[in-house]
Write a protein that holds these residues in place. Sequence first.
Motif, PDB file in Angstrom:
ATOM      1  N   ILE A  63       0.844  -1.202   0.000  1.00 15.77           N
ATOM      2  CA  ILE A  63       0.000   0.000   0.000  1.00 15.77           C
ATOM      3  C   ILE A  63       0.875   1.246   0.000  1.00 15.77           C
ATOM      4  O   ILE A  63       0.597   2.218  -0.718  1.00 15.77           O
ATOM      5  CB  ILE A  63      -0.969  -0.023   1.201  1.00 15.77           C
ATOM      6  N   PHE A  64       1.949   1.238   0.788  1.00 18.27           N
ATOM      7  CA  PHE A  64       2.867   2.381   0.806  1.00 18.27           C
ATOM      8  C   PHE A  64       3.484   2.610  -0.572  1.00 18.27           C
ATOM      9  O   PHE A  64       3.557   3.755  -1.043  1.00 18.27           O
ATOM     10  CB  PHE A  64       3.956   2.130   1.847  1.00 18.27           C
ATOM     11  N   LEU A  65       3.918   1.548  -1.237  1.00 22.62           N
ATOM     12  CA  LEU A  65       4.507   1.696  -2.569  1.00 22.62           C
ATOM     13  C   LEU A  65       3.501   2.207  -3.583  1.00 22.62           C
ATOM     14  O   LEU A  65       3.828   3.029  -4.440  1.00 22.62           O
ATOM     15  CB  LEU A  65       5.094   0.365  -3.030  1.00 22.62           C
ATOM     16  N   ILE A  66       2.258   1.742  -3.482  1.00 24.13           N
ATOM     17  CA  ILE A  66       1.226   2.200  -4.409  1.00 24.13           C
ATOM     18  C   ILE A  66       0.994   3.690  -4.247  1.00 24.13           C
ATOM     19  O   ILE A  66       0.914   4.442  -5.229  1.00 24.13           O
ATOM     20  CB  ILE A  66      -0.079   1.398  -4.205  1.00 24.13           C
ATOM     21  N   PHE A  67       0.908   4.165  -3.008  1.00 22.47           N
ATOM     22  CA  PHE A  67       0.683   5.592  -2.793  1.00 22.47           C
ATOM     23  C   PHE A  67       1.895   6.418  -3.216  1.00 22.47           C
ATOM     24  O   PHE A  67       1.732   7.554  -3.684  1.00 22.47           O
ATOM     25  CB  PHE A  67       0.301   5.868  -1.347  1.00 22.47           C
ATOM     26  N   ASP A  68       3.103   5.876  -3.106  1.00 28.93           N
ATOM     27  CA  ASP A  68       4.278   6.586  -3.601  1.00 28.93           C
ATOM     28  C   ASP A  68       4.222   6.738  -5.121  1.00 28.93           C
ATOM     29  O   ASP A  68       4.522   7.805  -5.655  1.00 28.93           O
ATOM     30  CB  ASP A  68       5.558   5.854  -3.216  1.00 28.93           C
ATOM     31  N   LEU A 100      -7.913   5.280  -8.687  1.00 28.98           N
ATOM     32  CA  LEU A 100      -7.402   5.302  -7.317  1.00 28.98           C
ATOM     33  C   LEU A 100      -8.491   4.982  -6.303  1.00 28.98           C
ATOM     34  O   LEU A 100      -8.276   4.195  -5.367  1.00 28.98           O
ATOM     35  CB  LEU A 100      -6.802   6.665  -6.982  1.00 28.98           C
ATOM     36  N   LEU A 101      -9.648   5.577  -6.455  1.00 25.93           N
ATOM     37  CA  LEU A 101     -10.743   5.311  -5.519  1.00 25.93           C
ATOM     38  C   LEU A 101     -11.216   3.865  -5.625  1.00 25.93           C
ATOM     39  O   LEU A 101     -11.564   3.254  -4.613  1.00 25.93           O
ATOM     40  CB  LEU A 101     -11.895   6.275  -5.758  1.00 25.93           C
ATOM     41  N   GLY A 102     -11.216   3.310  -6.834  1.00 23.95           N
ATOM     42  CA  GLY A 102     -11.581   1.899  -6.996  1.00 23.95           C
ATOM     43  C   GLY A 102     -10.615   1.000  -6.243  1.00 23.95           C
ATOM     44  O   GLY A 102     -11.016   0.051  -5.561  1.00 23.95           O
ATOM     45  N   GLY A 103      -9.312   1.298  -6.341  1.00 23.81           N
ATOM     46  CA  GLY A 103      -8.315   0.516  -5.601  1.00 23.81           C
ATOM     47  C   GLY A 103      -8.457   0.687  -4.101  1.00 23.81           C
ATOM     48  O   GLY A 103      -8.326  -0.274  -3.335  1.00 23.81           O
ATOM     49  N   LEU A 104      -8.751   1.903  -3.656  1.00 21.96           N
ATOM     50  CA  LEU A 104      -8.938   2.155  -2.234  1.00 21.96           C
ATOM     51  C   LEU A 104     -10.143   1.387  -1.690  1.00 21.96           C
ATOM     52  O   LEU A 104     -10.067   0.748  -0.635  1.00 21.96           O
ATOM     53  CB  LEU A 104      -9.107   3.648  -1.972  1.00 21.96           C
ATOM     54  N   PHE A 105     -11.250   1.413  -2.412  1.00 22.43           N
ATOM     55  CA  PHE A 105     -12.440   0.677  -1.963  1.00 22.43           C
ATOM     56  C   PHE A 105     -12.194  -0.830  -1.975  1.00 22.43           C
ATOM     57  O   PHE A 105     -12.685  -1.555  -1.114  1.00 22.43           O
ATOM     58  CB  PHE A 105     -13.663   1.038  -2.799  1.00 22.43           C
ATOM     59  N   HIS A 106     -11.437  -1.314  -2.957  1.00 22.71           N
ATOM     60  CA  HIS A 106     -11.107  -2.738  -3.000  1.00 22.71           C
ATOM     61  C   HIS A 106     -10.263  -3.135  -1.787  1.00 22.71           C
ATOM     62  O   HIS A 106     -10.525  -4.177  -1.162  1.00 22.71           O
ATOM     63  CB  HIS A 106     -10.376  -3.066  -4.303  1.00 22.71           C
ATOM     64  N   TRP A 108     -10.170  -1.615   1.063  1.00 27.89           N
ATOM     65  CA  TRP A 108     -11.039  -1.485   2.226  1.00 27.89           C
ATOM     66  C   TRP A 108     -11.942  -2.706   2.369  1.00 27.89           C
ATOM     67  O   TRP A 108     -12.119  -3.261   3.447  1.00 27.89           O
ATOM     68  CB  TRP A 108     -11.863  -0.218   2.078  1.00 27.89           C
ATOM     69  N   LYS A 109     -12.514  -3.156   1.234  1.00 27.72           N
ATOM     70  CA  LYS A 109     -13.402  -4.310   1.239  1.00 27.72           C
ATOM     71  C   LYS A 109     -12.653  -5.588   1.619  1.00 27.72           C
ATOM     72  O   LYS A 109     -13.199  -6.454   2.309  1.00 27.72           O
ATOM     73  CB  LYS A 109     -14.039  -4.466  -0.146  1.00 27.72           C
ATOM     74  N   GLN A 110     -11.389  -5.725   1.194  1.00 31.31           N
ATOM     75  CA  GLN A 110     -10.604  -6.903   1.508  1.00 31.31           C
ATOM     76  C   GLN A 110     -10.069  -6.892   2.945  1.00 31.31           C
ATOM     77  O   GLN A 110      -9.543  -7.898   3.411  1.00 31.31           O
ATOM     78  CB  GLN A 110      -9.417  -7.020   0.537  1.00 31.31           C
ATOM     79  N   GLY A 111     -10.174  -5.750   3.645  1.00 30.26           N
ATOM     80  CA  GLY A 111      -9.714  -5.660   5.012  1.00 30.26           C
ATOM     81  C   GLY A 111      -8.254  -5.288   5.161  1.00 30.26           C
ATOM     82  O   GLY A 111      -7.692  -5.424   6.247  1.00 30.26           O
ATOM     83  N   SER A 112      -7.638  -4.809   4.109  1.00 33.27           N
ATOM     84  CA  SER A 112      -6.219  -4.437   4.176  1.00 33.27           C
ATOM     85  C   SER A 112      -5.996  -3.179   4.992  1.00 33.27           C
ATOM     86  O   SER A 112      -4.882  -2.927   5.428  1.00 33.27           O
ATOM     87  CB  SER A 112      -5.655  -4.217   2.770  1.00 33.27           C
ATOM     88  N   LEU A 113      -7.021  -2.370   5.165  1.00 29.77           N
ATOM     89  CA  LEU A 113      -6.874  -1.125   5.894  1.00 29.77           C
ATOM     90  C   LEU A 113      -7.230  -1.236   7.366  1.00 29.77           C
ATOM     91  O   LEU A 113      -7.177  -0.253   8.090  1.00 29.77           O
ATOM     92  CB  LEU A 113      -7.720  -0.032   5.228  1.00 29.77           C
ATOM     93  N   ASN A 114      -7.595  -2.428   7.834  1.00 29.91           N
ATOM     94  CA  ASN A 114      -7.875  -2.648   9.255  1.00 29.91           C
ATOM     95  C   ASN A 114      -6.554  -2.896   9.973  1.00 29.91           C
ATOM     96  O   ASN A 114      -5.951  -3.960   9.831  1.00 29.91           O
ATOM     97  CB  ASN A 114      -8.825  -3.835   9.453  1.00 29.91           C
ATOM     98  N   TRP A 115      -6.090  -1.928  10.741  1.00 34.95           N
ATOM     99  CA  TRP A 115      -4.779  -2.037  11.380  1.00 34.95           C
ATOM    100  C   TRP A 115      -4.848  -2.805  12.694  1.00 34.95           C
ATOM    101  O   TRP A 115      -3.829  -3.220  13.216  1.00 34.95           O
ATOM    102  CB  TRP A 115      -4.189  -0.667  11.615  1.00 34.95           C
ATOM    103  N   ALA A 116      -6.047  -2.962  13.255  1.00 32.12           N
ATOM    104  CA  ALA A 116      -6.167  -3.683  14.528  1.00 32.12           C
ATOM    105  C   ALA A 116      -5.892  -5.168  14.284  1.00 32.12           C
ATOM    106  O   ALA A 116      -6.273  -5.751  13.281  1.00 32.12           O
ATOM    107  CB  ALA A 116      -7.546  -3.501  15.121  1.00 32.12           C
ATOM    108  N   ILE A 117      -5.243  -5.778  15.245  1.00 30.43           N
ATOM    109  CA  ILE A 117      -4.909  -7.203  15.101  1.00 30.43           C
ATOM    110  C   ILE A 117      -6.058  -8.048  15.581  1.00 30.43           C
ATOM    111  O   ILE A 117      -6.769  -7.792  16.463  1.00 30.43           O
ATOM    112  CB  ILE A 117      -3.632  -7.544  15.882  1.00 30.43           C
TER     113      ILE A 117
END
Length: 117
Positions: A63-68, A100-106, A108-117
């Motif tokens: 995700i960091f590389l994609i945003f870079d 970009l928004l399509g990738g962000l929603f994808h 989010w839907k896959q749970g990649s943005l949930n930082w809690a363990i």
Amino acid sequence: MFQLMIFTPLILTISSVVLVLSLALSKKSKMNREKSSPFECGFDANSNQRLPFSLRFFLVTIIFLIFDVEIVILFPAIQSIFTSQEFYWNFIFISFLIILLGGLFHEWKQGSLNWAI
């Protein structure tokens, strides 16, 4: 030629003074096993090397590389506002934002943005 004759000894003198001061003022610390061991990706280099790699760490890295890459693409686009036609620029920029928004929603839907363990 005259400047070279003046500045060369001056540069050598300043560099030598800085080198001597850094060696004289540096604190000599004891080297132990912790300080001399390599630190890679949060893993203990002296432990078992067959531990599984954290998928969460990998996803954060991707995700960091994609945003870079997105930022690298956006900078020239912003510079081209003044040199291109307004309709063409708006079409390209809106298409880029939709992707970009399509990738962000994808993500989010896959749970990649949930930082809690």
